[in-house]
Scaffold this motif. Sequence first.
Motif, mmCIF file in Angstrom:
data_model
loop_
_atom_site.group_PDB
_atom_site.id
_atom_site.type_symbol
_atom_site.label_atom_id
_atom_site.label_comp_id
_atom_site.label_asym_id
_atom_site.label_seq_id
_atom_site.Cartn_x
_atom_site.Cartn_y
_atom_site.Cartn_z
ATOM 1 N N HIS A 404 56.143 69.255 59.353
ATOM 2 C CA HIS A 404 55.926 68.408 61.375
ATOM 3 C C HIS A 404 56.188 66.216 61.015
ATOM 4 C CE1 HIS A 404 53.201 71.735 62.423
ATOM 5 N NE2 HIS A 404 53.147 71.746 60.827
ATOM 6 N N PRO A 405 57.586 66.752 60.842
ATOM 7 C CA PRO A 405 57.833 65.422 61.154
ATOM 8 C C PRO A 405 58.198 64.428 62.132
ATOM 9 C CG PRO A 405 60.075 66.254 61.018
ATOM 10 C CD PRO A 405 58.660 67.384 61.310
ATOM 11 N N ILE A 406 57.756 62.821 61.788
ATOM 12 C CA ILE A 406 57.552 62.579 63.469
ATOM 13 C C ILE A 406 58.640 61.128 63.036
ATOM 14 C CG2 ILE A 406 56.426 60.592 64.022
ATOM 15 C CD1 ILE A 406 54.582 61.307 63.089
ATOM 16 N N PRO A 407 60.367 61.919 64.112
ATOM 17 C CA PRO A 407 61.055 60.680 63.883
ATOM 18 C C PRO A 407 61.363 59.682 64.847
ATOM 19 C CG PRO A 407 61.273 62.514 65.065
ATOM 20 C CD PRO A 407 60.308 63.232 64.395
ATOM 21 N N ALA A 408 61.853 58.409 64.888
ATOM 22 C CA ALA A 408 61.984 57.368 65.625
ATOM 23 C C ALA A 408 62.664 58.337 67.167
ATOM 24 C CB ALA A 408 62.393 56.543 64.987
ATOM 25 N N VAL A 409 62.511 57.633 68.195
ATOM 26 C CA VAL A 409 63.117 58.242 69.539
ATOM 27 C C VAL A 409 64.593 57.584 69.398
ATOM 28 C CG1 VAL A 409 61.268 56.957 71.046
ATOM 29 C CG2 VAL A 409 62.869 55.520 70.277
ATOM 30 N N ASN A 410 65.401 57.511 68.450
ATOM 31 C CA ASN A 410 66.776 56.881 67.718
ATOM 32 C C ASN A 410 67.500 57.814 67.264
ATOM 33 O OD1 ASN A 410 65.267 55.253 65.766
ATOM 34 N ND2 ASN A 410 66.929 54.328 65.973
ATOM 35 N N HIS A 411 66.102 58.885 66.427
ATOM 36 C CA HIS A 411 66.689 59.738 65.565
ATOM 37 C C HIS A 411 65.963 61.659 66.451
ATOM 38 C CE1 HIS A 411 68.509 56.969 63.065
ATOM 39 N NE2 HIS A 411 67.763 56.487 62.341
ATOM 40 N N VAL A 412 65.631 61.317 67.081
ATOM 41 C CA VAL A 412 65.044 62.627 67.587
ATOM 42 C C VAL A 412 65.993 63.894 67.912
ATOM 43 C CG1 VAL A 412 63.643 63.605 69.668
ATOM 44 C CG2 VAL A 412 62.878 61.713 68.904
ATOM 45 N N LYS A 413 67.095 63.577 68.572
ATOM 46 C CA LYS A 413 67.982 64.664 68.546
ATOM 47 C C LYS A 413 68.970 65.769 67.145
ATOM 48 C CE LYS A 413 72.639 65.331 70.572
ATOM 49 N NZ LYS A 413 73.359 66.198 69.394
ATOM 50 N N ASP A 414 68.689 64.741 66.577
ATOM 51 C CA ASP A 414 68.885 65.005 64.888
ATOM 52 C C ASP A 414 67.615 66.740 64.573
ATOM 53 O OD1 ASP A 414 70.283 63.982 64.427
ATOM 54 O OD2 ASP A 414 70.166 62.619 62.986
ATOM 55 N N PHE A 415 66.560 66.248 65.512
ATOM 56 C CA PHE A 415 65.125 67.053 65.014
ATOM 57 C C PHE A 415 65.394 67.869 65.577
ATOM 58 C CE2 PHE A 415 64.559 63.454 62.197
ATOM 59 C CZ PHE A 415 64.452 63.803 61.636
ATOM 60 N N LEU A 416 65.650 67.852 67.253
ATOM 61 C CA LEU A 416 65.892 68.773 68.541
ATOM 62 C C LEU A 416 66.543 69.814 68.037
ATOM 63 C CD1 LEU A 416 65.560 66.790 71.496
ATOM 64 C CD2 LEU A 416 63.817 67.816 70.836
ATOM 65 N N ASP A 417 67.594 69.435 67.319
ATOM 66 C CA ASP A 417 69.543 70.154 66.716
ATOM 67 C C ASP A 417 68.463 71.402 65.948
ATOM 68 O OD1 ASP A 417 70.152 69.143 68.868
ATOM 69 O OD2 ASP A 417 71.334 67.725 67.683
ATOM 70 N N ALA A 418 67.290 70.513 65.269
ATOM 71 C CA ALA A 418 67.501 71.668 64.035
ATOM 72 C C ALA A 418 66.008 71.959 64.636
ATOM 73 C CB ALA A 418 66.725 70.929 63.070
ATOM 74 N N GLU A 419 65.865 72.379 65.909
ATOM 75 C CA GLU A 419 64.631 73.119 66.899
ATOM 76 C C GLU A 419 63.732 73.243 65.978
ATOM 77 O OE1 GLU A 419 65.695 77.441 66.565
ATOM 78 O OE2 GLU A 419 68.041 76.541 68.489
ATOM 79 N N VAL A 420 63.162 71.739 65.358
ATOM 80 C CA VAL A 420 61.417 71.346 65.303
ATOM 81 C C VAL A 420 60.489 71.993 66.109
ATOM 82 C CG1 VAL A 420 60.342 69.806 64.214
ATOM 83 C CG2 VAL A 420 62.434 69.329 63.458
ATOM 84 N N ARG A 421 59.674 72.603 65.624
ATOM 85 C CA ARG A 421 58.294 72.954 66.703
ATOM 86 C C ARG A 421 56.678 71.799 66.786
ATOM 87 N NH1 ARG A 421 55.260 78.114 64.978
ATOM 88 N NH2 ARG A 421 54.674 77.856 67.219
ATOM 89 N N ASP A 422 57.202 71.643 67.993
ATOM 90 C CA ASP A 422 55.839 70.617 68.031
ATOM 91 C C ASP A 422 56.055 69.263 68.028
ATOM 92 O OD1 ASP A 422 53.948 72.874 69.250
ATOM 93 O OD2 ASP A 422 53.357 73.339 67.125
ATOM 94 N N LEU A 423 56.892 68.774 68.177
ATOM 95 C CA LEU A 423 57.994 67.782 67.574
ATOM 96 C C LEU A 423 57.103 66.778 68.207
ATOM 97 C CD1 LEU A 423 60.314 66.613 65.544
ATOM 98 C CD2 LEU A 423 61.609 66.378 68.120
ATOM 99 N N TRP A 424 56.493 65.285 67.091
ATOM 100 C CA TRP A 424 56.185 63.757 68.133
ATOM 101 C C TRP A 424 57.432 63.146 67.819
ATOM 102 C CZ3 TRP A 424 50.430 62.641 65.755
ATOM 103 C CH2 TRP A 424 50.136 63.793 65.479
ATOM 104 N N THR A 425 56.971 62.317 67.922
ATOM 105 C CA THR A 425 58.295 61.177 67.517
ATOM 106 C C THR A 425 57.340 59.570 67.609
ATOM 107 O OG1 THR A 425 60.390 59.710 68.959
ATOM 108 C CG2 THR A 425 58.837 60.402 70.578
#
Length: 575
Positions: A404-425
Motif C-alpha cells: 500500500h504505497p502512497i505516492p506523491a501527486v507528481n508520481h501517481v501515474k506510475d502507480f496507476l499504471d501498475a494497477e495499485v489497488r486502493d491507492l492513496w496520494t
Amino acid sequence: MYAYDIFLANSLEKVFPSKRPHPMDEDKIIPVFEGTIPAVQLVYTRHPGETPAPFVTPLKISVTGAPVKPALSSVELIPADYPCHEKTDSGYLTTEPGLFPDLLRPLVNDTFKPVTGQYRSIWIDFPGVTAAMKGIHKITVKVETLNETVMANGSKRKDQQAVLNRELSFFMDVKPQILPVQTLIQTQWFHADCLADFYKTEIFGEEHWKIIEAFIEPMVSRYGINMALTPVFTPPLDTEPGAERPTVQLVDIETDGDKYSFNFDKLICWCNICKKHSIKYLEIPHFFTQWGAAFTPKIIARSSTTARSGGNGELKRIFGWDVKADDPAYANFLRQLVPALRKVLEENGYDRDHVVFHVSDEPNAEHIKNYKAAKELIAPLVKGSLLVDALSDVTFYREGIVEHPIPAVNHVKDFLDAEVRDLWTYYCTGQYYLVPNRFFAMPSARTRAMGILMYYFNIKGFLQWGYNFYYSQNSKKLINPFCEASGIRAWPAGDPFLVYPGEDGRPLSSIRGEVHRESLEDYRLLCLAENKMGREKVLALAEEDFHGPLSFEHYPAESQYYYKLREKLAQLLGQ
C-alpha cells in the motif's frame, strides 16, 4: 469625500491589496447541499480622497435572509519571503515575496476598517445548512458606516463625509439531497509538540490537553481530516539526524531488563477525545526513522530496577539515533509493545480496521534493503491493519516490498499504471511543478482541483505532512506562523500548516483550509451523483467543460469550472 468599491466575489478569489479581483455575478444562485459550507467574500476598498483624513471610518456588515447564522472572518494578509521554489510553472499567481491573503480571523462586533487604497475581503460562510431548509433563499449583505469614526489620536467624532449604505445580494438554492459520508481517508499530520511549544504549556498537562482537543475538534467537521497522527511515541519526522524533537509520548514505559510494562492512560485519554470528535482512524507514528529506515525513533522509559533499589526511576531514552534499526533489542521491544498497544486501542474504540501503521517515511531506491528488513519485522505484528508509507519509487511496489504505497501527486501515474489497488496520494514541498498543491502563491483553483482528481482516479486516501507544524526545518526552532509561513525559507509558504494558532488556544482557519474542504465536498458530491447516474456518466460530466481526460498535471485551472460543475450536478440530481 471617499468613494468605496464594494462587491461580492466567490470563495476561490485571492484578494491581493493592489489588484481588483473578479466580482461574482449579481444575484448569483449558489446550489447548496447538506454537508457543504457555502462561502462568498465581501471585497472592499476605499479610494483616496482629495484630502487625506486623519481618521478611519469603521464599517459594519450584516447578513440577512440566510437559513443559518453566517460566520464572518476578516481575510488577513500574511508575509511570505519564500513563496515558491526556484522552478515554477505558469500556474502561479506570483513568484515574488510579499503579502498573501490567507488567515481567517473572526470579526469582532461585525465591524472592520477599510485600508485606503487597498483591496481586502471578508469571508462569509454558512455552516449548518440542512436539507430541511430546502428552497431558494435571497441573501442580502449590507455594509454601512458607523455613525462615529475614530480619529488618529483615539478620540471619536461624527463623520458626515464618508457615509456608506450598500446592499448586495445573491441566492442560496438549498437542495433536498444530502452528501454521503466521506469515505476518503484523510490525514494531515497533527504535531502535539508544536502546540505545547507555541503555547508554552507542559506536555500533556491540563492546558495542553485542552489545546489538543481544540485543534482536533474541527479536523473532521471543518476539514474532513478523519485520521489523527497519534504520538504513541515521539514521531520520527522532520528531525535532524542526532537531534531530538520534544518528547510527546502517550505510552508510559517501564523497563525491567529485557521486559517492558506499559501504562496507556494518556493514550486512552487521546482516544476519548478523538472519538468525541468523530475521528474514525488513528495513525501510529513510523517505527523507524525518516528517509532511510536506518535508526529507531526516540523512546523513553523508566527503569523499574532503579526504582526498586531506592532510586527515583528517572526517565531515560532507550532508543533513538544511536540505536540501529536492526538492533535485536528494538525488535524485542516492539514484539512486546505492539500487541499490547493493539489490544488497548481495540478496547477503546479503534479496532484493527481503524488503525493505520507506518514503517518509514519517504524511502527511495537506495533504502530498499533497510526498508525491506524493517517492514519484515513490522508486518507480522500489525497483521490485519493497513500498513502504508509515503514513497514515490514504484520499484517498492513492483518488487512486493510495499502493498500500500502512497505516492506523491507528481508520481501517481506510475502507480496507476501498475494497477495499485486502493491507492492513496500526497503532496508536500516537492510537488511544486504543474500538480495541485496549497502554497500561498498558487491560485485557489489549484488547491480545489484535488477533490475532482481524487474522484476521477478513484483515490482512496490523502496525506499531507502539516496540519499544524510550527517548527523550522528539521524541527530546530519554533517559528511564528504569522510571520514565517515558510518555516524560515525551508518550504513554499503554505506547505507546513493548514491552521494558525489562535490566542485562545484554538485554531484559526485559512483560505487554504476552506478551499481544501470545498475540494472534499466536490469529491462527495460526485459520489452522490455516481449513485444516481453511474460512474461513467459522472466522469464524462467532469470532462465536459475541460475538453478531455484529466490528469494530475492537466486539470481545470479556472475557478468557474468548479462552480459550473456544481450547478450541473445540482440540476441533474434534481431531475
